[in-house]
Design a protein around this motif. Structure first.
Motif, mmCIF file in Angstrom:
data_model
loop_
_atom_site.group_PDB
_atom_site.id
_atom_site.type_symbol
_atom_site.label_atom_id
_atom_site.label_comp_id
_atom_site.label_asym_id
_atom_site.label_seq_id
_atom_site.Cartn_x
_atom_site.Cartn_y
_atom_site.Cartn_z
ATOM 1 N N THR A 36 0.863 -1.180 0.000
ATOM 2 C CA THR A 36 0.000 0.000 0.000
ATOM 3 C C THR A 36 0.906 1.239 0.000
ATOM 4 O O THR A 36 2.080 1.149 -0.318
ATOM 5 N N GLY A 37 0.359 2.378 0.357
ATOM 6 C CA GLY A 37 1.161 3.610 0.391
ATOM 7 C C GLY A 37 0.992 4.419 -0.877
ATOM 8 O O GLY A 37 0.281 4.019 -1.813
ATOM 9 N N PRO A 40 2.620 2.822 -4.829
ATOM 10 C CA PRO A 40 1.994 1.983 -5.863
ATOM 11 C C PRO A 40 0.641 2.477 -6.369
ATOM 12 O O PRO A 40 0.015 1.793 -7.184
ATOM 13 N N ASP A 67 1.174 -5.926 4.838
ATOM 14 C CA ASP A 67 1.055 -5.464 6.221
ATOM 15 C C ASP A 67 -0.293 -4.799 6.488
ATOM 16 O O ASP A 67 -1.056 -4.506 5.566
HETATM 17 C C1 F6R Z 1 2.993 -0.471 2.744
HETATM 18 C C2 F6R Z 1 4.374 -0.803 3.068
HETATM 19 C C3 F6R Z 1 5.385 0.246 3.361
HETATM 20 C C4 F6R Z 1 5.453 1.316 2.274
HETATM 21 C C5 F6R Z 1 6.494 2.362 2.623
HETATM 22 C C6 F6R Z 1 6.510 3.499 1.634
HETATM 23 O O1 F6R Z 1 2.240 -1.644 2.525
HETATM 24 O O2 F6R Z 1 4.653 -1.944 3.147
HETATM 25 O O3 F6R Z 1 6.640 -0.380 3.486
HETATM 26 O O4 F6R Z 1 5.764 0.723 1.060
HETATM 27 O O5 F6R Z 1 6.237 2.873 3.906
HETATM 28 O O6 F6R Z 1 5.303 4.194 1.709
HETATM 29 P P1 F6R Z 1 4.928 5.317 0.627
HETATM 30 O O7 F6R Z 1 4.759 4.583 -0.661
HETATM 31 O O8 F6R Z 1 3.632 5.879 1.122
HETATM 32 O O9 F6R Z 1 6.041 6.271 0.603
#
Ligand code: F6R
Length: 242
Positions: A36-37, A40, A67
């Motif tokens: 997530t985040g 993607p 997660d």
């Molecule tokens: C989310 C995850 C986190 C994010 C990371 C980056 O499922 O596993 O490791 O990939 O915190 O987050 P963003 O993409 O929001 O910068």
């Protein structure tokens, strides 16, 4: 390691979506590991477009999310359950029963939740392709920098930096849950193929410490250098310190 430096976020998203789509086209019952985040979001948007064009079918696809926060109900707007519905699941023909996100309420026993999640991945035959973002501190999933890392799915206390970084999605920093369930580095490394995405200047340090040749549990993403089939797609800003 296949390192691709691309011009911008949309190019990164396009490569990621095409990689996922290519797998789903070649293996109808593909097992995807999802993140997530912010990173993607573009990939999911493009995947939905590819689905609408009729080029991919999610009917037999299974997914496992990396997660989820502990104690955040699946209905909570900031839960990763809602994120996945909003960005992918509500828009494609995936079967809800084929999607797994490690949910742990405050009443559940995290050890049981984690063991069941690991078991489910095994029963699905393992993950074909794991999609990853990277934290500003080099975390993957919620495997935070530490002197030791856990191999399998486990309960984790989030690092201050992570709580701070994720507070942008909540009203106040105090609303960000302090605990999460995350796949472990072994669960992630067990995927047959991994694609890590990074975009923006704020990821440049993490990208440098993760992919410049040294390995340390203090930069969890650096362990991915040991994976046999890992593709790292970073835009120019994220690659600026390489
Ligand atoms: C989310 C995850 C986190 C994010 C990371 C980056 O499922 O596993 O490791 O990939 O915190 O987050 P963003 O993409 O929001 O910068």
């Amino acid at each position: 390691m296949d390192l691709k430096i691309v011009d911008n976020y949309s190019e990164m998203s396009e490569i990621a979506a095409n990689t996922v789509a290519g797998l789903v086209q070649s293996k109808q019952a593909a097992v995807l590991g999802l993140a997530t985040g912010s990173t993607p979001e573009g990939m999911y948007a493009r995947l939905v477009e590819i689905y609408r064009e009729g080029a991919i079918d999610f009917n037999s696809v299974k997914t496992f999310n990396l997660d989820e926060y502990v104690g955040l109900a699946p209905e909570h707007p900031q839960s990763y359950h809602q994120y996945m519905n909003k960005h992918l699941f509500d828009h494609v023909n995936i079967k809800p029963n084929n999607t797994s996100i490690p949910y742990c309420s405050s009443n559940d026993d995290p050890a049981v939740v984690c063991a069941e999640f690991e078991n489910k991945i095994k029963q699905a035959g393992g993950i074909d392709l794991q999609v990853l973002g990277i934290g500003v501190n080099g975390h993957v999933g919620f495997n935070e920098p530490a002197s030791h890392l856990r191999t399998t799915t486990h309960l984790v206390e989030l690092a201050e930096e992570t709580i701070e970084a994720n507070s942008r999605f909540f009203n106040t920093v105090d609303e960000v849950p302090g605990k999460a369930i995350t796949m472990g580095m072994g669960s992630i490394m067990g995927a047959r193929k991994v694609i890590l995405l990074a975009s923006g200047k704020n990821k440049a340090k993490a990208v440098r410490s993760s992919f410049s040749g040294l390995i340390s549990t203090e930069t969890p993403a650096s362990l991915l250098q040991l994976h046999r089939e890992v593709m790292v797609v970073v835009d120019r800003e994220a690659a600026s310190l390489l």
